[in-house]
Enzyme design. Structure first.
Site, PDB file in Angstrom:
ATOM      1  N   TYR A   1       5.704  19.752  45.213  1.00 51.74           N
ATOM      2  CA  TYR A   1       6.362  18.678  45.869  1.00 51.74           C
ATOM      3  C   TYR A   1       7.958  18.553  46.104  1.00 51.74           C
ATOM      4  O   TYR A   1       8.368  19.767  46.400  1.00 51.74           O
ATOM      5  CB  TYR A   1       5.703  17.572  45.075  1.00 51.74           C
ATOM      6  CG  TYR A   1       4.233  17.414  45.264  1.00 51.74           C
ATOM      7  CD1 TYR A   1       3.503  17.013  46.449  1.00 51.74           C
ATOM      8  CD2 TYR A   1       3.329  17.718  44.102  1.00 51.74           C
ATOM      9  CE1 TYR A   1       2.113  17.016  46.274  1.00 51.74           C
ATOM     10  CE2 TYR A   1       2.231  17.499  43.850  1.00 51.74           C
ATOM     11  CZ  TYR A   1       1.374  17.564  45.156  1.00 51.74           C
ATOM     12  OH  TYR A   1       0.284  17.412  45.242  1.00 51.74           O
TER      13      TYR A   1
ATOM     14  N   HIS B   1      -4.196  19.969  53.233  1.00 49.62           N
ATOM     15  CA  HIS B   1      -5.804  19.679  53.480  1.00 49.62           C
ATOM     16  C   HIS B   1      -6.063  18.619  54.130  1.00 49.62           C
ATOM     17  O   HIS B   1      -7.473  18.316  54.164  1.00 49.62           O
ATOM     18  CB  HIS B   1      -5.925  19.573  51.685  1.00 49.62           C
ATOM     19  CG  HIS B   1      -5.736  20.589  50.852  1.00 49.62           C
ATOM     20  ND1 HIS B   1      -5.691  21.983  50.867  1.00 49.62           N
ATOM     21  CD2 HIS B   1      -5.085  20.588  49.612  1.00 49.62           C
ATOM     22  CE1 HIS B   1      -5.291  22.426  49.914  1.00 49.62           C
ATOM     23  NE2 HIS B   1      -4.982  21.749  49.225  1.00 49.62           N
TER      24      HIS B   1
END
Length: 396
Positions: A204, A274
């Protein structure tokens, strides 16, 4: 030299290692010997951590022969990352001597080729000045382990993909059980000079966290070039044969430009957001940039059923979800039996392999022929097979 420039040199070395010994030597004649030696020894140092070796730090002397003379380097291995630098020890525990052309071909050449003809490895027998008894014996034992560790790192012996996933803490084994499927589809390619792009680096916001799978792929494809795409800047993770790119997988214009710059690609792995919309955009944009015979992999398909991830639509065949889109690809795989003009993707998808959570799509030329025209598509086969006389002569 910046990362892009250094990787350009490495890519040239990978190509040079494919040729005959004379062809490799000719390419090296046009390059700076120190730059080449640093690239190859850096690769060896990076691989060294994959093999059991010395537990205490041991500095190994490398004596590399070039047409212009011999170059000296120190490679330190042990319990932790290896490092490489210029220098010479007066009395090294381990001395490795090898010609640069032979060293390059041993590290980057095809598996099975006869190499290492100029390799000499010497481990000193006597204790160094000032060491006595058991202490010196242990030093030599560590030196032997270091020598073994580095000679294995110089070879083309494959390392198990499961082990690599565990070693670098990739969730492709343990978090998921993807590595057996990857081994099945990637195993025949691991000695090839592949270009691999993985969407999603991990970590991240942290600039120096993530990249576990990229490291796994770098060492699995010992002759490959690995790129990682992420929405966050991950350039702190860059190293030879492994580069990161900052960008958004939902941006087709960016993806096209990236693929043109680093491609053509042999493998694309989508382990990114995703979100179904991003997965579909990335596939539609990047699949055309795969070489014939290439593979496109989509991970974590379970999110296709999650409403918060742009999945979980009211109908399981909704083409707006990742799995629903793959079902349209299955339809395109059989375009010869469907009405309408097939798309470019229909013509170039040759196989789809589905496992829990992950799909592998193969690229090639889909030229399979339809069933013979005389087979009736509009009649139950049980009817006409039981009584062929029910059909006219023209219909048989």
């Amino acid at each position: 030299m910046d990362s892009d420039g250094f990787n350009g040199v490495v890519e040239r070395l990978l190509s040079a290692a494919d040729g005959t010994e004379d062809e490799t030597a000719a390419v090296l004649g046009d390059l700076d010997g120190d730059v080449v030696a640093r690239a190859v020894l850096g690769e060896i140092a990076a691989r060294a951590a994959l093999f059991e070796g010395a537990t205490a730090p041991v500095t190994v002397q490398f004596d590399v022969g070039t047409p212009d003379g011999r170059l000296d380097y120190l490679v330190t291995v042990g319990d932790g990352p290896a490092r490489c630098e210029r220098g010479r020890l007066r009395e090294p525990w381990v001395l490795v001597r090898q010609d640069l052309t032979d060293l390059l071909r041993s590290v980057y050449g095809p598996a099975g080729a006869v190499q290492g003809g100029t390799l000499e490895v010497t481990v000193r027998d006597e204790d160094p000045p000032g060491s006595t008894g058991e202490f010196g014996y242990e030093d030599r034992h560590q030196a032997v382990r270091a020598a073994h560790q580095l000679t294995k790192a110089c070879s083309a012996r494959p390392v198990d993909l499961d082990l690599l996933a565990v070693r670098f803490r990739s969730d492709k084994w343990g978090g998921h059980w993807y590595t057996p499927h990857y081994e099945r589809h990637f195993g025949a390619r691991r000695d090839q000079r592949v270009k691999l792009l993985e969407i999603g680096v991990g970590g991240y916001h942290a600039p120096d966290v993530g990249g576990a799978s990229l490291l796994m792929w770098k060492h699995y494809f010992r002759r490959g070039l690995v790129y990682g795409l992420d929405v966050f800047d991950k350039s702190a993770l860059d190293e030879p044969r492994k580069l990161t790119v900052r960008g958004d997988q939902s941006d087709p214009e960016f993806l096209n430009a990236l693929a043109k710059r680093i491609g053509p690609l042999d493998i694309v792995i989508d382990d990114g957001s995703h979100r179904s919309s991003d997965v579909i955009t990335s596939f539609r944009t990047l699949f055309p940039h795969l070489r014939p015979g290439g593979l496109y992999v989509i991970e974590d398909l379970q999110t296709s059923y999650w409403p918060g991830w742009n999945g979980g639509r009211t109908h399981p065949d909704d083409a707006g979800t990742s799995v629903g889109h793959l079902k349209t690809v299955v339809d395109g795989l059989h375009h010869m039996e469907r009405p309408g003009e097939p798309s470019a993707t229909d013509r170039t998808v040759t196989a789809i392999h589905l496992y829990p959570g992950v799909a592998f799509v193969e690229k090639g030329i889909n030229s399979d022929r339809p069933a013979p025209a005389w087979i009736r598509r509009d009649v139950d086969p049980a009817v006409w097979m039981a009584d062929p006389s029910a059909l006219s002569t023209e219909e048989k």
